[in-house]
Write a protein that holds these residues in place. Sequence first.
Motif, PDB file in Angstrom:
ATOM      1  N   ARG A   1     -74.883  -8.572  74.673  1.00 54.45           N
ATOM      2  CA  ARG A   1     -74.976  -9.938  75.201  1.00 54.45           C
ATOM      3  C   ARG A   1     -73.658 -10.675  74.990  1.00 54.45           C
ATOM      4  N   LEU A   2     -73.077 -10.522  73.795  1.00 53.57           N
ATOM      5  CA  LEU A   2     -71.808 -11.192  73.495  1.00 53.57           C
ATOM      6  C   LEU A   2     -70.657 -10.648  74.341  1.00 53.57           C
ATOM      7  N   TRP A   3     -70.763  -9.405  74.759  1.00 53.38           N
ATOM      8  CA  TRP A   3     -69.746  -8.811  75.632  1.00 53.38           C
ATOM      9  C   TRP A   3     -69.944  -9.218  77.093  1.00 53.38           C
ATOM     10  N   GLY A   4     -71.004  -9.989  77.353  1.00 57.23           N
ATOM     11  CA  GLY A   4     -71.253 -10.476  78.703  1.00 57.23           C
ATOM     12  C   GLY A   4     -72.269  -9.670  79.493  1.00 57.23           C
ATOM     13  N   LEU A   5     -72.921  -8.706  78.882  1.00 57.58           N
ATOM     14  CA  LEU A   5     -73.895  -7.853  79.555  1.00 57.58           C
ATOM     15  C   LEU A   5     -75.313  -8.325  79.226  1.00 57.58           C
ATOM     16  N   LYS A   6     -75.642  -9.524  79.670  1.00 58.62           N
ATOM     17  CA  LYS A   6     -76.912 -10.151  79.313  1.00 58.62           C
ATOM     18  C   LYS A   6     -78.125  -9.364  79.797  1.00 58.62           C
ATOM     19  N   ASP A   7     -78.080  -8.879  81.038  1.00 58.85           N
ATOM     20  CA  ASP A   7     -79.223  -8.132  81.565  1.00 58.85           C
ATOM     21  C   ASP A   7     -79.416  -6.815  80.817  1.00 58.85           C
ATOM     22  N   PHE A   8     -78.327  -6.141  80.497  1.00 57.64           N
ATOM     23  CA  PHE A   8     -78.425  -4.898  79.734  1.00 57.64           C
ATOM     24  C   PHE A   8     -78.959  -5.188  78.334  1.00 57.64           C
ATOM     25  N   SER A   9     -78.537  -6.273  77.748  1.00 55.67           N
ATOM     26  CA  SER A   9     -79.031  -6.672  76.435  1.00 55.67           C
ATOM     27  C   SER A   9     -80.548  -6.856  76.474  1.00 55.67           C
ATOM     28  N   LYS A  10     -81.044  -7.519  77.508  1.00 52.67           N
ATOM     29  CA  LYS A  10     -82.489  -7.730  77.653  1.00 52.67           C
ATOM     30  C   LYS A  10     -83.216  -6.391  77.792  1.00 52.67           C
ATOM     31  N   LEU A  11     -82.606  -5.465  78.498  1.00 50.29           N
ATOM     32  CA  LEU A  11     -83.182  -4.133  78.668  1.00 50.29           C
ATOM     33  C   LEU A  11     -83.327  -3.422  77.319  1.00 50.29           C
ATOM     34  N   ILE A  12     -82.300  -3.518  76.499  1.00 47.24           N
ATOM     35  CA  ILE A  12     -82.334  -2.892  75.172  1.00 47.24           C
ATOM     36  C   ILE A  12     -83.404  -3.551  74.307  1.00 47.24           C
ATOM     37  N   TYR A  13     -83.483  -4.874  74.376  1.00 47.87           N
ATOM     38  CA  TYR A  13     -84.516  -5.572  73.601  1.00 47.87           C
ATOM     39  C   TYR A  13     -85.927  -5.156  74.037  1.00 47.87           C
ATOM     40  N   ARG A  14     -86.116  -4.926  75.344  1.00 49.56           N
ATOM     41  CA  ARG A  14     -87.436  -4.458  75.820  1.00 49.56           C
ATOM     42  C   ARG A  14     -87.764  -3.094  75.221  1.00 49.56           C
ATOM     43  N   ALA A  15     -86.785  -2.195  75.203  1.00 46.91           N
ATOM     44  CA  ALA A  15     -87.001  -0.870  74.605  1.00 46.91           C
ATOM     45  C   ALA A  15     -87.223  -0.994  73.098  1.00 46.91           C
ATOM     46  N   LYS A  16     -86.510  -1.926  72.478  1.00 53.83           N
ATOM     47  CA  LYS A  16     -86.646  -2.133  71.033  1.00 53.83           C
ATOM     48  C   LYS A  16     -88.063  -2.585  70.674  1.00 53.83           C
ATOM     49  N   GLU A  17     -88.670  -3.390  71.514  1.00 53.78           N
ATOM     50  CA  GLU A  17     -90.044  -3.827  71.252  1.00 53.78           C
ATOM     51  C   GLU A  17     -90.982  -2.618  71.162  1.00 53.78           C
ATOM     52  N   ILE A  18     -90.824  -1.674  72.052  1.00 55.02           N
ATOM     53  CA  ILE A  18     -91.639  -0.459  72.033  1.00 55.02           C
ATOM     54  C   ILE A  18     -91.313   0.355  70.781  1.00 55.02           C
ATOM     55  N   TYR A  19     -90.026   0.493  70.515  1.00 54.92           N
ATOM     56  CA  TYR A  19     -89.571   1.238  69.334  1.00 54.92           C
ATOM     57  C   TYR A  19     -90.155   0.637  68.053  1.00 54.92           C
ATOM     58  N   ASP A  20     -90.069  -0.679  67.927  1.00 51.87           N
ATOM     59  CA  ASP A  20     -90.546  -1.348  66.704  1.00 51.87           C
ATOM     60  C   ASP A  20     -92.049  -1.126  66.475  1.00 51.87           C
ATOM     61  N   VAL A  21     -92.826  -1.213  67.533  1.00 50.61           N
ATOM     62  CA  VAL A  21     -94.275  -1.061  67.415  1.00 50.61           C
ATOM     63  C   VAL A  21     -94.659   0.385  67.083  1.00 50.61           C
ATOM     64  N   HIS A  22     -93.911   1.346  67.645  1.00 53.38           N
ATOM     65  CA  HIS A  22     -94.296   2.757  67.535  1.00 53.38           C
ATOM     66  C   HIS A  22     -93.304   3.597  66.726  1.00 53.38           C
ATOM     67  N   LYS A  23     -92.472   2.953  65.942  1.00 51.63           N
ATOM     68  CA  LYS A  23     -91.391   3.654  65.248  1.00 51.63           C
ATOM     69  C   LYS A  23     -91.865   4.859  64.441  1.00 51.63           C
ATOM     70  N   VAL A  24     -92.888   4.683  63.650  1.00 54.07           N
ATOM     71  CA  VAL A  24     -93.357   5.771  62.778  1.00 54.07           C
ATOM     72  C   VAL A  24     -93.674   7.018  63.603  1.00 54.07           C
ATOM     73  N   ASP A  25     -94.341   6.821  64.715  1.00 51.53           N
ATOM     74  CA  ASP A  25     -94.693   7.966  65.563  1.00 51.53           C
ATOM     75  C   ASP A  25     -93.475   8.483  66.328  1.00 51.53           C
ATOM     76  N   LEU A  26     -92.649   7.589  66.838  1.00 50.50           N
ATOM     77  CA  LEU A  26     -91.495   8.000  67.647  1.00 50.50           C
ATOM     78  C   LEU A  26     -90.491   8.848  66.872  1.00 50.50           C
ATOM     79  N   VAL A  27     -90.327   8.585  65.597  1.00 52.16           N
ATOM     80  CA  VAL A  27     -89.287   9.276  64.827  1.00 52.16           C
ATOM     81  C   VAL A  27     -89.776  10.538  64.113  1.00 52.16           C
ATOM     82  N   LYS A  28     -91.078  10.776  64.112  1.00 46.21           N
ATOM     83  CA  LYS A  28     -91.571  11.931  63.350  1.00 46.21           C
ATOM     84  C   LYS A  28     -91.123  13.246  64.001  1.00 46.21           C
ATOM     85  N   GLU A  29     -90.961  14.250  63.150  1.00 39.45           N
ATOM     86  CA  GLU A  29     -90.575  15.586  63.609  1.00 39.45           C
ATOM     87  C   GLU A  29     -91.639  16.132  64.552  1.00 39.45           C
TER      88      GLU A  29
END
Length: 167
Positions: free
Chosen positions: A88-116
């Motif tokens: 966002r600070l580099w001027g890529l606001k839409d890409f930043s929002k995209l990453i935050y959307r993926a982060k929301e999924i990651y945060d909720v499901h982190k334990v399952d997403l990272v398991k072997e």
Amino acid sequence: MVEIKEKDIQKAAAEGMDSFLRIFTDSYKAALLGELTSDKMGALNGDQHTLLAYHYFLDEVMVGGFCQLIQNGYGPYIFENPFAKAMRLWGLKDFSKLIYRAKEIYDVHKVDLVKERTEEEFMAMYEEYEAFDEIEETFFEEEELITTLIASYVDDHIEDFATIVKE
């Protein structure tokens, strides 16, 4: 600070934006001795880490999406660091929002997403985490523009990304 020869940057830039960015990220990986470990994090500054994070993001998501990015161990580097904020600070606001959307999924499901997982279990993740599909498709459509904007930012702030050695 990582040093890169001016002639190498010029050659890479002539080959295109991907080569231009790769000359930096390859130098960062060399400075980290090929390993992104906590004890080596101080070898790079924030902008260098952000560019390296984009390198990993691009390489992993383009091949196997967010499931692959996370399973290959880059989830914390992307989602638990200020990567989205930096974009966002580099001027890529839409890409930043995209990453935050993926982060929301990651945060909720982190334990399952990272398991072997076995290969079969990994492949099943793509059905289980279809929530990433729309985000990935948007990134695929916008990747060239995003990469161009990042290359432009690096070029405009090159002193933040490397010490340029003139010969």
